[in-house]
Design an enzyme around this catalytic site. Structure first.
Site, PDB file in Angstrom:
ATOM      1  CB  CYS A 398     -51.527  15.907 -45.354  1.00  0.00           C
ATOM      2  SG  CYS A 398     -49.758  16.138 -45.058  1.00  0.00           S
ATOM      3  CG  HIS A 525     -52.473  20.484 -46.920  1.00  0.00           C
ATOM      4  ND1 HIS A 525     -53.166  20.199 -45.769  1.00  0.00           N
ATOM      5  CD2 HIS A 525     -51.227  19.981 -46.741  1.00  0.00           C
ATOM      6  CE1 HIS A 525     -52.380  19.566 -44.914  1.00  0.00           C
ATOM      7  NE2 HIS A 525     -51.188  19.417 -45.496  1.00  0.00           N
ATOM      8  CD  GLU A 527     -56.436  21.750 -46.769  1.00  0.00           C
ATOM      9  OE1 GLU A 527     -55.688  21.617 -45.783  1.00  0.00           O
ATOM     10  OE2 GLU A 527     -56.545  20.899 -47.665  1.00  0.00           O
TER      11      GLU A 527
END
Length: 608
Positions: A398, A525, A527
């Protein structure tokens, strides 16, 4: 539908989220389908506008919900996909009731906490518990509900009242309350003290909730006489009292619960003994043991803004852990406050400046996570520059991607004032700009958030190979700014490559530096979709590159995805479409050919 309610007493931060997740894992291992709900008593509508310093990371869901970080624990432990309605807040409940009142739904009645707020809470729970979250049809068998905060908190009173009513509403065979409490040890006498738990349970019972089980947090297993004492004063059977003592890693918590027969106690409350199987946790056990035996370190420098509070980057840390375990490396995260890398810190705090640069230069890989605001941005830019010039594996997420683009424009294109309009509205070379559809007046719920599709322009780039050579991926986003499309040609002519874009081909999603061993930035993102045993592709790439195994990982990813495909896939006109969606790798090919073969599960196109 069966309901497990997890409450907490004595102090906050006991690990209710991990306990609730672990109970879910245990029940799932018994063959039950499990969903989860987190109740947060704060007045915010969601966690989207809350500072990570105050509440930890904002966890993003597929549907764009900005939720409490515990929903991340539920998704990772249970391998499910929750919705924004799985996170209940006081703000959401009151907003729902007030909207009904404005419409006249209450027919002129005086709107009160009881029954209107409490009814809304109960109806919300019943409705959301029926939403399938595991990719299968029909609702789950068990819903694990975590009540945030500590019993007795003033803001949680409507919820405790509602849950007391709810336990009567669904009946004792369908409601099991697990109370997580603290059993401290006073160093002076070395004795495990039960009084805090006794008071907590007494307060809980006074609020209309009766615990079926006690999960006691302690540094060591509870002595048998301590359990007997707790049983006598708290009116809970000894066999229903479990100890959640300190362990080497949280993957051991479901195993602790199993070893103390917590599943049998819960199933007995539900009147289900003999209906389910013995918990199958072999894979979970192996994973927990592997983590304990890793010794060879891999050092990742985390250059961020919230380095003083690890929960601010919880999902990033978990994704790094999943990838490092897959590579059989012991993860060592070296925290670097981005501001300490900047030139002004050399004058103001020279020791911190020197230490930060020493850590950065000693790392095997560098990660710059997402964030907001201009504090520490110059330090992040310097970290990206160091990684680029010294061929150190780099992953920017990001804002981390945006600063990598800014650094490249400054250093390679010699645009000294290149910047983001977030940090300098008057810059003559805006590399990063505010999204045209964004709101400049409202903060909450105005970002580009949730699952969005990214298309690869080339299958031979590093990121596409990590995803298994697929033509698109679906990942979760949360941002207001994007790379300026007017700058793309200049940047690509200078050597930067934008290999992933959205469906309009105007929004840049993935950037790579082909001349670098591993230099990737992503607007999304990744993750948030990493799982134990199913690491995120890009984090696996970072760890693999940091320990010199990237080529092996790329070959493994491409070979595995090209040979097999998940049975549960989207089909259009009789042909399986190439892509990555909802945790499934999907390969081009006729349906009949696939249905005759074997199938496999994969996350992010990577098999581990």
């Amino acid at each position: 539908m069966k309901y497990v309610l997890v409450t907490g007493g004595v102090v906050s931060g006991l690990g209710k989220g991990v306990t609730a997740s672990s109970i879910g894992v245990l029940l799932k291992a018994c063959g039950l389908r499990v969903t989860s709900i987190k109740i947060d008593p704060y007045l915010n509508t969601d966690a989207g506008t809350m500072s990570p310093f105050e509440h930890g990371e904002v966890f993003v869901l597929d549907d764009g919900g900005e939720a409490d970080l515990d929903l991340g624990n539920y998704e990772r432990f249970l391998d499910i996909k929750l919705t924004q309605d799985n996170n209940i807040t006081t703000g959401k409940i009151y907003q729902s009731v007030i909207d009904k009142e404005r419409r006249g739904d209450y027919l002129g009645k005086t709107v009160q906490v009881v029954p209107h707020i409490t009814d809304c809470i109960q109806e919300w729970i019943e409705r959301v518990a029926k939403i399938p979250v595991d990719g299968k049809d029909g609702h789950a068998d068990v819903c694990v509900i975590e009540l945030g905060g500590t019993i007795g908190d003033i803001e949680s009173m409507p919820f405790t009242e509602a849950l007391g009513q709810f336990s009567d509403r669904v009946g004792p065979d369908n409601f099991c309350l697990v109370h997580v409490s603290l059993v401290p040890v006073l160093n002076v006498v070395g004795e495990q003290k039960t009084k805090p738990t006794q008071h907590s349970v007494r307060k809980l019972r006074g609020l209309g909730l009766t615990p079926n089980m006690l999960a006691c947090r302690s540094t060591k297993p509870l002595d048998e006489n301590v359990k007997v004492k707790l049983s006598q004063f708290c009116h809970v059977p000894v066999v229903n009292i479990v100890t959640l003592y300190d362990v080497s890693n949280i993957w051991h918590i479901p195993l602790l619960l199993r070893d103390q027969n917590a599943h049998e106690a819960i199933l007995k409350v539900f009147n289900l003994p003999g209906v389910t199987r013995e918990p199958d946790l072999d894979e979970w056990t192996a994973r927990a043991k592997v983590l304990d035996t890793l010794h060879e370190p891999i050092r990742i420098a985390m250059v961020g803004k919230y380095t003083g509070f690890s929960d601010a980057y919880l999902s990033v840390l978990k994704a790094l852990l999943h990838a490092s375990v897959a590579c059989r490396k012991k993860l060592v995260v070296d925290w670097i406050a981005a501001g300490d890398l900047e030139e002004n810190s050399q004058k103001e705090t020279p020791d911190a400046h020197e230490a930060a640069w020493e850590i950065l230069k000693g790392s095997d890989g560098i990660l710059v996570p997402g964030g907001f605001g201009d504090r520490g941005v110059q330090g992040k830019i310097l970290a990206a520059k160091y990684a680029r010039e010294n061929k150190v594996p780099f992953l920017g997420i990001c804002l981390g991607m945006q600063i990598a683009v800014i650094e490249f424009a400054r250093s390679v294109l010699n645009l000294e004032d290149a910047n983001s309009t977030e940090f300098d509205k008057e810059t003559k070379n805006p590399c990063v700009i505010f999204m045209p559809e964004g709101s400049t007046t409202h903060m909450g719920g105005t970002m580009r958030v949730g699952s969005r599709r990214t298309y690869f322009d080339a299958v031979d780039c590093t990121s596409a190979k990590l995803y298994g050579g697929l033509s698109f991926v679906d990942e979760r986003h949360r941002h207001r700014y994007e790379v300026n499309p007017d700058m793309i040609i200049k940047l690509e002519n200078a050597g930067l490559s934008f290999v992933g874009k959205d469906e309009t081909r105007q929004r840049m999603e993935i950037v790579e530096l082909p001349s670098h061993p591993f230099f990737i930035g992503v607007q999304f993102h990744p993750e948030f979709k990493s799982r134990p045993g199913k690491p995120c592709a890009l984090f696996l790439g970072l760890i693999s590159a940091s320990c010199g195994r990237l080529e092996d990982t790329l070959k493994s990813s491409m070979n595995y995805t090209s040979n097999k495909v998940e049975k549960c896939m989207s089909v259009q006109n009789g042909v399986v479409k190439n892509g990555y969606q909802n945790g499934l790798a999907i390969q081009n090919g006729p349906v009949n050919d696939l249905m005759n073969g074997s199938f496999y599960s994969t996350a992010n196109g990577v098999h581990v």
